[in-house]
Design an enzyme around this catalytic site. Structure first.
Site, short mmCIF file in Angstrom:
data_model
loop_
_atom_site.label_atom_id
_atom_site.label_comp_id
_atom_site.label_asym_id
_atom_site.label_seq_id
_atom_site.Cartn_x
_atom_site.Cartn_y
_atom_site.Cartn_z
N GLY A 176 0.81 -1.22 0.00
CA GLY A 176 0.00 0.00 0.00
C GLY A 176 0.84 1.26 0.00
O GLY A 176 0.64 2.16 -0.82
N LEU A 199 -5.35 -5.13 -4.72
CA LEU A 199 -5.56 -4.19 -5.82
C LEU A 199 -6.38 -2.96 -5.43
O LEU A 199 -6.34 -1.95 -6.13
CB LEU A 199 -6.23 -4.91 -7.00
CG LEU A 199 -5.42 -6.09 -7.56
CD1 LEU A 199 -6.19 -6.77 -8.68
CD2 LEU A 199 -4.05 -5.65 -8.06
N GLN A 200 -7.11 -3.03 -4.32
CA GLN A 200 -7.93 -1.90 -3.87
C GLN A 200 -7.07 -0.72 -3.43
O GLN A 200 -7.53 0.41 -3.37
CB GLN A 200 -8.85 -2.42 -2.75
CG GLN A 200 -9.35 -1.44 -1.73
CD GLN A 200 -8.55 -1.50 -0.45
OE1 GLN A 200 -7.40 -1.98 -0.43
NE2 GLN A 200 -9.14 -1.04 0.64
N ASP A 255 4.39 -3.66 7.00
CA ASP A 255 3.03 -3.79 7.51
C ASP A 255 2.95 -4.56 8.82
O ASP A 255 1.90 -5.10 9.14
CB ASP A 255 2.14 -4.45 6.46
CG ASP A 255 2.58 -5.87 6.14
OD1 ASP A 255 3.59 -6.32 6.70
OD2 ASP A 255 1.90 -6.53 5.31
N ASN A 256 4.06 -4.61 9.55
CA ASN A 256 3.99 -5.34 10.82
C ASN A 256 5.05 -4.79 11.78
O ASN A 256 6.04 -4.19 11.35
CB ASN A 256 4.18 -6.84 10.59
CG ASN A 256 5.56 -7.15 9.99
OD1 ASN A 256 6.52 -7.27 10.72
ND2 ASN A 256 5.64 -7.24 8.67
N CYS A 260 -4.05 -4.16 9.12
CA CYS A 260 -4.98 -3.82 8.03
C CYS A 260 -5.66 -5.07 7.49
O CYS A 260 -6.81 -5.03 7.05
CB CYS A 260 -4.25 -3.10 6.90
SG CYS A 260 -3.64 -1.47 7.37
N CYS A 305 -10.78 -17.19 13.68
CA CYS A 305 -10.89 -15.82 13.16
C CYS A 305 -10.54 -15.91 11.67
O CYS A 305 -10.86 -16.90 11.03
CB CYS A 305 -9.98 -14.86 13.92
SG CYS A 305 -8.23 -15.25 13.81
#
Lengths: 392, 98
Positions: free
Chosen positions: A50, A80-81, A139-140, A197, A350
Site C-alpha cells: 500500500g 488491488l484496492q 506492515d507489521n 490492516c 478468526c
C-alpha cells in the site's frame, strides 16, 4: 528551508531527462542541480504494498536515480484496492517483478534493483547499507523495529509511515537530529491488541496519502530543502480530513540511540514483538490448544458435539462464515463471556488464527478447559476445505 | 468539558466515534482524565495504562497542544486549552499497517 543535503550530484542530465523533468527544472528549489541530486540518490523502499506503491511510482517518476524495492510476497486480488503499483494481470506475480515492470515503464532512465526476499536480521544491514535513505512501507511491528534498528546502526534516515482504516502517521527518524522509532514507541503492543490492516481493513486511498507524504520527505531530504519531519509526528485522520502535528523528542534512555545504548546489533524481532510462530502456516502445532481445519471438518462430518466460536468482526462475518458458528468479536469477548458455556467444547476461529489464539488464551484464563484455536482460521478453511468460500 | 482523541482501535473497543468528551471534577490532569475515561469505558482499562501500575504503556503516547506529555507527571495540570475543551488530549497508539 535549507537542511544541507548529504547527497552529491550526478553527471549532467541528458536531453531526454531534461524533457522528462522540465517541471522540476523550473522550480528554483529543485532546478538542474536538484534534479542531478535526485539522479545521484539511492533510496530503498521496504515493502511494495500500500505505501510502497505511491512511493515507488512517485520516486521513480521524480527521477531518483537508484531505487531499491524489497518485498517477498506475490500480488493478490485483495491488494488491488490500494496497491496501485500492481494491476489485475499481475495477480499471482512476484510483487518485486510487477513493481519493477511498472516502474520501468514510468521511467526507464532510472536504475531499479529488486530484492525478492523477506527482510530479516540476517540480511537487513546488507540490504540497507548501499542506500542513502530508507523508506518504511512495511506492515507489521517486527519489521518496523528491524528497519528502525538497522537504520540507526547504519546512520541512515528512516522515513516512517503507517496506516490503519482511516488514519495514518508519518515522521522522519534520523538520530541524532531527532528521535528514532524506539524513542516514540519503546515496545510494540502485545500481539492481537492492535489489529493489522488485514484484520481491520484500510481505506484504499489512505496509503496513497501517507505514501505520497513519505515520498515528499524523501525528495526534500535529497534536495536539502524545506523542513523535514524530523522530531515531528504527523497524524492524519481521513474521516475528519484533519492533520495534527505533534513534537517528539529523543529518549535519552533509548536502548538504541540514547545516551548509553545497549542495542549494538540486530536482535530477534519476532521474539521482541511476541509473535514467534503466529505467522508460520504449516509449522508444527505448538500446543494442545490448536486444531487443523481438516480435523474440524472431519469432526463436523462425524457429528461430534462441539461449538464453534467466531471472534472476527461483524463486517467479516458478512463476507463468509462457518454455518453454526457463534459470533463474538474478540473486543467484546471479555464482557460477553457469560454467553458461552464453559462446560462445552469450543473451537475458536478468526480470519487467519492470530485473534482466535488470543481468544483461546482469554477463555482458558476464564476457566474454559476444552477450547481450541483453528490454525489458519477461515482463510485456511476456504483454501483447503471449501474453495467456493470467498477469501478476503 | 475535556475532549479526548483515542486511537482508532480503542475507539472500536469503546464503541465510540470521534472524540470522547468527559466532565472532570477538580484539577484537570492526565491522571484525572485517564481515570474518568476508564471509569466511563471500563473496557479501556489496561489498554492505555498498565492494569496494576497505572503507568503509560510503552506503545501509547500522550500529547496536547502539539507537545509530548508522555513522560510528564500524571498529576501536573494539563494546558488551559485542554481543560477548557478548546484542544483535545491526544492518546496516540502505535500502528503498523502499510
Amino acid at each position: 528551508m535549507g537542511t544541507p543535503t548529504p547527497f552529491g550530484s550526478a553527471t549532467e542530465l541528458s536531453a531526454s531527462e531534461i524533457a522528462r523533468y522540465s517541471r522540476h527544472l523550473l522550480i528554483p528549489e529543485v532546478a538542474t542541480e536538484g534534479q542531478k541530486r535526485l539522479k545521484a540518490a539511492k533510496v530503498l523502499v521496504i515493502g511494495a504494498g500500500g505505501l510502497g506503491s505511491p512511493l515507488g511510482l512517485y520516486l521513480a517518476a521524480a527521477g531518483v536515480g537508484q531505487l531499491g524495492i524489497v518485498d517477498f510476497d506475490v500480488v493478490e486480488f485483495s491488494n488491488l484496492q490500494r496497491q496501485v503499483l500492481h494491476t489485475t494481470p499481475d495477480v499471482g506475480r512476484r510483487k518485486t517483478e510487477s513493481a519493477a515492470a511498472h516502474l520501468r515503464a514510468i521511467n526507464p532512465e532510472i536504475q531499479i534493483t529488486t530484492y525478492d526476499t523477506r527482510i530479516s536480521s540476517a540480511n537487513a544491514m546488507e540490504l540497507i547499507r548501499p542506500y542513502d535513505i530508507v523508506i518504511d512501507g512495511t506492515d507489521n511491528f517486527p519489521t518496523r523495529y528491524l528497519v528502525n534498528d538497522a537504520c540507526v546502526l547504519l546512520g541512515k534516515s528512516n522515513i516512517y509511515g503507517s496506516i490503519y482504516r482511516f488514519e495514518g502517521q508519518v515522521s522522519v527518524f534520523a538520530p541524532p537530529a531527532g528521535p528514532c522509532y524506539r524513542c516514540l514507541f519503546a515496545e510494540p503492543p502485545p500481539p492481537g491488541m492492535v489489529p493489522s490492516c488485514a484484520e481491520g481493513g484500510v481505506l484504499g486511498i489512505l496509503p496513497g496519502v501517507i505514501g505520497c507524504m513519505q515520498a515528499t520527505e524523501a525528495v526534500k531530504l535529497i534536495l536539502g530543502i524545506g523542513e523535514p519531519l524530523i522530531g515531528r509526528l504527523l497524524l492524519y485522520d481521513a474521516l475528519e480530513m484533519k492533520f495534527r502535528e505533534v513534537r517528539i523528542q529523543r529518549d535519552p534512555q533509548c536502548p538504541l540511540c540514547g545516551e548509553q545504548p545497549t542495542l549494538r546489533e540486530l536482535i530477534d524481532y519476532e521474539q521482541f514483538c511476541g509473535v514467534r510462530g503466529q505467522e508460520a502456516p504449516g509449522a508444527p502445532f505448538e500446543s494442545d490448544f490448536e486444531i487443523s481445519v481438516e480435523e474440524v471438518k472431519a469432526r463436523m462430518d462425524r457429528g461430534d458435539d462441539f461449538d464453534i466460536l467466531d471472534v472476527r468482526n461483524p463486517e467479516e462475518w458478512q463476507i463468509c462464515r462457518l454455518g453454526s458458528a457463534k459470533l463474538v468479536p474478540l473486543g467484546e469477548l471479555q464482557e460477553r463471556m457469560r454467553e458461552l458455556d464453559p462446560a462445552r467444547e469450543w473451537v475458536v476461529h478468526c480470519r487467519s488464527g492470530a485473534r482466535s489464539a488470543k481468544a483461546v488464551e482469554l477463555l482458558r484464563q476464564a476457566g474454559f478447559v476444552n477450547v481450541k484455536n483453528v490454525r489458519g482460521g477461515i482463510s485456511e478453511w476456504a483454501s483447503k476445505i471449501d474453495p467456493s468460500m470467498p477469501k478476503y | 468539558m475535556i475532549r479526548v482523541a483515542l486511537p482508532v482501535h480503542l475507539r472500536t473497543l469503546a464503541r465510540v466515534s470521534g472524540d470522547v468528551t468527559l466532565d472532570i471534577d477538580g484539577p484537570v490532569t492526565q491522571r484525572s482524565v485517564l481515570d474518568a475515561l476508564e471509569a466511563r469505558y471500563p473496557m479501556l482499562r489496561g489498554t492505555i495504562r498498565d492494569h496494576v501500575t497505572h503507568k503509560r504503556r510503552a506503545f501509547i503516547r500522550f500529547f496536547a497542544c502539539e507537545q509530548d506529555l508522555s513522560n510528564e507527571s500524571p498529576d501536573a495540570p494539563l494546558p488551559d486549552a485542554v481543560a477548557k475543551g478548546a484542544e483535545p488530549y491526544l492518546i496516540v497508539g502505535a500502528m503498523a499497517g502499510g
